[in-house]
Design a protein around this motif. Structure first.
Motif, PDB file in Angstrom:
ATOM      1  N   ASP A 212      -6.222  14.271   9.886  1.00  0.00           N
ATOM      2  CA  ASP A 212      -6.401  12.944   9.454  1.00  0.00           C
ATOM      3  C   ASP A 212      -6.999  12.812   8.100  1.00  0.00           C
ATOM      4  N   SER A 213      -7.441  13.832   7.503  1.00  0.00           N
ATOM      5  CA  SER A 213      -8.029  13.927   6.282  1.00  0.00           C
ATOM      6  C   SER A 213      -6.652  14.103   5.241  1.00  0.00           C
ATOM      7  N   LYS A 214      -5.518  14.309   5.686  1.00  0.00           N
ATOM      8  CA  LYS A 214      -4.412  14.417   4.994  1.00  0.00           C
ATOM      9  C   LYS A 214      -3.813  13.075   4.405  1.00  0.00           C
ATOM     10  N   PRO A 215      -3.338  12.895   3.338  1.00  0.00           N
ATOM     11  CA  PRO A 215      -3.067  11.468   3.057  1.00  0.00           C
ATOM     12  C   PRO A 215      -1.563  11.116   3.941  1.00  0.00           C
ATOM     13  N   THR A 216      -1.453   9.983   4.000  1.00  0.00           N
ATOM     14  CA  THR A 216      -0.412   9.417   4.913  1.00  0.00           C
ATOM     15  C   THR A 216       0.763   8.762   3.902  1.00  0.00           C
ATOM     16  N   ILE A 217       1.797   8.921   4.136  1.00  0.00           N
ATOM     17  CA  ILE A 217       2.932   8.211   3.499  1.00  0.00           C
ATOM     18  C   ILE A 217       3.735   7.308   4.326  1.00  0.00           C
ATOM     19  N   ASP A 218       3.883   6.059   4.002  1.00  0.00           N
ATOM     20  CA  ASP A 218       4.392   4.902   4.718  1.00  0.00           C
ATOM     21  C   ASP A 218       5.726   4.917   4.291  1.00  0.00           C
ATOM     22  N   VAL A 219       6.770   4.764   5.300  1.00  0.00           N
ATOM     23  CA  VAL A 219       8.139   4.803   4.920  1.00  0.00           C
ATOM     24  C   VAL A 219       8.837   3.658   5.523  1.00  0.00           C
ATOM     25  N   ASP A 220       9.714   2.957   5.010  1.00  0.00           N
ATOM     26  CA  ASP A 220      10.278   1.718   5.864  1.00  0.00           C
ATOM     27  C   ASP A 220      11.854   2.240   6.131  1.00  0.00           C
ATOM     28  N   ALA A 221      12.272   2.197   7.264  1.00  0.00           N
ATOM     29  CA  ALA A 221      13.420   2.824   7.830  1.00  0.00           C
ATOM     30  C   ALA A 221      14.285   1.763   7.812  1.00  0.00           C
ATOM     31  N   LYS A 222      15.528   1.983   7.474  1.00  0.00           N
ATOM     32  CA  LYS A 222      16.587   1.045   7.236  1.00  0.00           C
ATOM     33  C   LYS A 222      17.710   1.498   8.318  1.00  0.00           C
ATOM     34  N   GLU A 223      18.505   0.546   8.839  1.00  0.00           N
ATOM     35  CA  GLU A 223      19.696   1.081   9.604  1.00  0.00           C
ATOM     36  C   GLU A 223      20.765   1.447   8.689  1.00  0.00           C
ATOM     37  N   LYS A 224      21.662   2.478   9.020  1.00  0.00           N
ATOM     38  CA  LYS A 224      22.623   2.946   8.399  1.00  0.00           C
ATOM     39  C   LYS A 224      23.892   2.170   8.880  1.00  0.00           C
ATOM     40  N   ARG A 225      24.776   1.802   7.831  1.00  0.00           N
ATOM     41  CA  ARG A 225      26.001   1.023   8.285  1.00  0.00           C
ATOM     42  C   ARG A 225      27.279   1.827   7.912  1.00  0.00           C
TER      43      ARG A 225
END
Length: 74
Positions: free
Chosen positions: A61-74
């Motif tokens: 929990d002490s490590k930084p969190t990276i937020d990512v948006d997932a997109k569909e592959k076409r």
């Protein structure tokens, strides 16, 4: 009427010893004691593993969190 005296319990104990014998009763007692000891050791190991998981998760929990948006592959 509903309770047994010490003499009733002694007679029951005598009958049990006569039916099973002292060697068999001793073996059953050792088996039961081993099972209780194994259960206690298992509970002790379970608590140590649980404490270790809590420590590891708090370290993560002490490590930084990276937020990512997932997109569909076409």
């Amino acid at each position: 009427m509903g309770s047994f005296s010490i003499w009733h319990w002694l007679i029951v104990l005598l009958i049990v010893v006569m039916v099973f014998g002292t060697k068999k009763l001793r073996n059953m007692g050792q088996d039961l004691g081993g099972a209780v000891k194994g259960f206690k050791d298992g509970m002790k190991d379970g608590n140590e593993a649980e404490n270790k998981q809590v420590t590891e998760s708090s370290a993560l929990d002490s490590k930084p969190t990276i937020d990512v948006d997932a997109k569909e592959k076409r």
